[in-house]
Design a protein around this motif. Structure first.
Motif, PDB file in Angstrom:
ATOM      1  N   MET A   1       0.846  -1.189   0.000  1.00  0.00           N
ATOM      2  CA  MET A   1       0.000   0.000   0.000  1.00  0.00           C
ATOM      3  C   MET A   1       0.886   1.247   0.000  1.00  0.00           C
ATOM      4  O   MET A   1       1.854   1.328   0.753  1.00  0.00           O
ATOM      5  CB  MET A   1      -0.925   0.018   1.223  1.00  0.00           C
ATOM      6  CG  MET A   1      -1.773   1.285   1.325  1.00  0.00           C
ATOM      7  SD  MET A   1      -2.743   1.366   2.827  1.00  0.00           S
ATOM      8  CE  MET A   1      -3.899   0.023   2.534  1.00  0.00           C
ATOM      9  N   ARG A   2       0.513   2.208  -0.844  1.00  0.00           N
ATOM     10  CA  ARG A   2       1.215   3.481  -0.877  1.00  0.00           C
ATOM     11  C   ARG A   2       0.359   4.524  -0.165  1.00  0.00           C
ATOM     12  O   ARG A   2      -0.836   4.652  -0.443  1.00  0.00           O
ATOM     13  CB  ARG A   2       1.491   3.915  -2.317  1.00  0.00           C
ATOM     14  CG  ARG A   2       2.307   5.204  -2.436  1.00  0.00           C
ATOM     15  CD  ARG A   2       2.534   5.558  -3.894  1.00  0.00           C
ATOM     16  NE  ARG A   2       3.264   6.806  -4.046  1.00  0.00           N
ATOM     17  CZ  ARG A   2       3.481   7.418  -5.203  1.00  0.00           C
ATOM     18  NH1 ARG A   2       3.035   6.864  -6.335  1.00  0.00           N
ATOM     19  NH2 ARG A   2       4.141   8.556  -5.252  1.00  0.00           N
ATOM     20  N   VAL A   3       0.962   5.253   0.759  1.00  0.00           N
ATOM     21  CA  VAL A   3       0.251   6.252   1.551  1.00  0.00           C
ATOM     22  C   VAL A   3       0.930   7.602   1.333  1.00  0.00           C
ATOM     23  O   VAL A   3       2.121   7.754   1.614  1.00  0.00           O
ATOM     24  CB  VAL A   3       0.258   5.888   3.051  1.00  0.00           C
ATOM     25  CG1 VAL A   3      -0.483   6.940   3.863  1.00  0.00           C
ATOM     26  CG2 VAL A   3      -0.363   4.510   3.270  1.00  0.00           C
ATOM     27  N   VAL A   4       0.174   8.570   0.827  1.00  0.00           N
ATOM     28  CA  VAL A   4       0.716   9.893   0.511  1.00  0.00           C
ATOM     29  C   VAL A   4      -0.137  10.956   1.197  1.00  0.00           C
ATOM     30  O   VAL A   4      -1.367  10.917   1.120  1.00  0.00           O
ATOM     31  CB  VAL A   4       0.731  10.140  -1.010  1.00  0.00           C
ATOM     32  CG1 VAL A   4       1.207  11.558  -1.325  1.00  0.00           C
ATOM     33  CG2 VAL A   4       1.609   9.112  -1.714  1.00  0.00           C
ATOM     34  N   ILE A   5       0.533  11.880   1.877  1.00  0.00           N
ATOM     35  CA  ILE A   5      -0.150  13.061   2.408  1.00  0.00           C
ATOM     36  C   ILE A   5       0.322  14.246   1.582  1.00  0.00           C
ATOM     37  O   ILE A   5       1.530  14.507   1.484  1.00  0.00           O
ATOM     38  CB  ILE A   5       0.158  13.270   3.900  1.00  0.00           C
ATOM     39  CG1 ILE A   5      -0.347  12.068   4.713  1.00  0.00           C
ATOM     40  CG2 ILE A   5      -0.500  14.560   4.404  1.00  0.00           C
ATOM     41  CD1 ILE A   5       0.006  12.127   6.176  1.00  0.00           C
ATOM     42  N   VAL A  29      -3.117   4.263  -2.278  1.00  0.00           N
ATOM     43  CA  VAL A  29      -3.110   3.405  -3.454  1.00  0.00           C
ATOM     44  C   VAL A  29      -2.916   1.976  -2.965  1.00  0.00           C
ATOM     45  O   VAL A  29      -1.864   1.629  -2.431  1.00  0.00           O
ATOM     46  CB  VAL A  29      -1.985   3.777  -4.443  1.00  0.00           C
ATOM     47  CG1 VAL A  29      -2.067   2.904  -5.688  1.00  0.00           C
ATOM     48  CG2 VAL A  29      -2.052   5.252  -4.809  1.00  0.00           C
ATOM     49  N   LYS A  30      -3.937   1.147  -3.119  1.00  0.00           N
ATOM     50  CA  LYS A  30      -3.896  -0.207  -2.580  1.00  0.00           C
ATOM     51  C   LYS A  30      -3.371  -1.206  -3.611  1.00  0.00           C
ATOM     52  O   LYS A  30      -3.333  -0.925  -4.812  1.00  0.00           O
ATOM     53  CB  LYS A  30      -5.282  -0.626  -2.094  1.00  0.00           C
ATOM     54  CG  LYS A  30      -5.791   0.212  -0.930  1.00  0.00           C
ATOM     55  CD  LYS A  30      -7.084  -0.348  -0.378  1.00  0.00           C
ATOM     56  CE  LYS A  30      -7.549   0.436   0.835  1.00  0.00           C
ATOM     57  NZ  LYS A  30      -8.789  -0.132   1.419  1.00  0.00           N
ATOM     58  N   SER A  97       5.526   3.604   1.244  1.00  0.00           N
ATOM     59  CA  SER A  97       4.908   2.366   0.769  1.00  0.00           C
ATOM     60  C   SER A  97       5.115   1.268   1.807  1.00  0.00           C
ATOM     61  O   SER A  97       6.166   1.206   2.457  1.00  0.00           O
ATOM     62  CB  SER A  97       5.502   1.941  -0.573  1.00  0.00           C
ATOM     63  OG  SER A  97       5.230   2.903  -1.577  1.00  0.00           O
ATOM     64  N   HIS A  98       4.120   0.407   1.946  1.00  0.00           N
ATOM     65  CA  HIS A  98       4.162  -0.640   2.968  1.00  0.00           C
ATOM     66  C   HIS A  98       3.589  -1.930   2.386  1.00  0.00           C
ATOM     67  O   HIS A  98       2.555  -1.917   1.713  1.00  0.00           O
ATOM     68  CB  HIS A  98       3.354  -0.224   4.195  1.00  0.00           C
ATOM     69  CG  HIS A  98       3.716   1.129   4.728  1.00  0.00           C
ATOM     70  ND1 HIS A  98       4.716   1.321   5.642  1.00  0.00           N
ATOM     71  CD2 HIS A  98       3.224   2.356   4.433  1.00  0.00           C
ATOM     72  CE1 HIS A  98       4.814   2.610   5.916  1.00  0.00           C
ATOM     73  NE2 HIS A  98       3.913   3.265   5.200  1.00  0.00           N
ATOM     74  N   GLU A  99       4.242  -3.054   2.652  1.00  0.00           N
ATOM     75  CA  GLU A  99       3.760  -4.368   2.234  1.00  0.00           C
ATOM     76  C   GLU A  99       2.930  -4.942   3.368  1.00  0.00           C
ATOM     77  O   GLU A  99       3.457  -5.293   4.431  1.00  0.00           O
ATOM     78  CB  GLU A  99       4.936  -5.281   1.908  1.00  0.00           C
ATOM     79  CG  GLU A  99       4.538  -6.660   1.431  1.00  0.00           C
ATOM     80  CD  GLU A  99       3.715  -6.621   0.163  1.00  0.00           C
ATOM     81  OE1 GLU A  99       2.637  -7.262   0.143  1.00  0.00           O
ATOM     82  OE2 GLU A  99       4.139  -5.941  -0.799  1.00  0.00           O
TER      83      GLU A  99
END
Length: 231
Positions: A1-5, A29-30, A97-99
């Protein structure tokens, strides 16, 4: 998962048009391709989103966007419709980004687990000619409560809830999108089954071609004979 602020503005074009003016938001973004835009409020519901199948590309802003201070643009397109989501990023405050790995899925409470077992035992409740294939059919995004076939041989995925909300419809929609990619199962129809189905969930399910079934727990247990009622 990508996490953007990021400080961004968002424009959606499809069956309707929607605009989110410039503000600081959370973008997700999943792994399934979905893109969600969240604010710091509104509980779990995103301000806007694009569900899979869809594709996302990071493109250069046009001249007008550059003049407005846009650094980059996310262009998200739906795979089956003409829907597009254009996210203009003015300033990125955080990007990671996180797996997460495979999610085991929601653990049912006692009543939902019993409903699943009872419906599997009495699969004809869904209609004449229905046949059970498997309970807890595992997918990459979690287990489908019941997988069965109807009288025509069409595969049917059943999501069971005690109280049927929009979240349950969204969950079943994700399962259906994934299952319909399997040529051995496709086409796969959906059934949303619950003791109580909220009107908003019923409208959403109907719009997506998902059949809603209200379950009578006592009748499934054999404690209530609906045919013997006076009213």
């Amino acid at each position: 998962m990508r996490v953007v602020i990021a400080r961004c503005s968002v424009d959606y074009q499809g069956a309707l048009e929607a605009h989110l003016p410039l503000a600081t938001r959370l973008l997700m973004v999943k792994a399934d391709g979905s893109v969600l835009v969240h604010s710091d409020g509104g509980s779990y519901k995103p301000l806007n989103w694009m569900a899979p199948p869809c594709s996302m590309a990071e493109v250069e802003p046009d001249d007008l966007e550059r003049e407005e201070g846009v650094g980059s643009v996310w262009l998200v397109r739906h795979g089956k419709r003409d829907d597009t989501l254009r996210i203009r990023l003015h300033e990125v405050l955080s990007d990671s980004s996180h797996e997460l790995g495979i999610d085991p899925g929601l653990v049912k409470d006692g009543v939902e687990a019993q409903l699943q077992a009872l419906l599997a035992e009495h699969i004809g409740t869904l209609g004449e000619g229905f046949a059970l294939l498997r309970r807890e059919y595992m997918t990459a995004i979690g287990p489908v409560d019941i997988l069965c076939r109807d009288a025509t041989g069409t595969t049917v995925a059943v999501e069971i809830k005690r109280r049927g909300d929009i979240d349950g419809v969204e969950q079943l929609t994700r399962y259906l999108e994934l299952l319909n990619r399997d040529p051995h199962l496709a086409p796969v129809q959906g059934v949303f089954a619950a003791q109580v189905i909220r009107p908003q969930a019923r409208v959403l399910a109907t719009d997506r071609g998902i059949r809603c079934v209200t379950l009578d727990y006592e009748a499934l247990r054999g404690l209530d004979d609906a045919g013997a009622r006076l009213f």
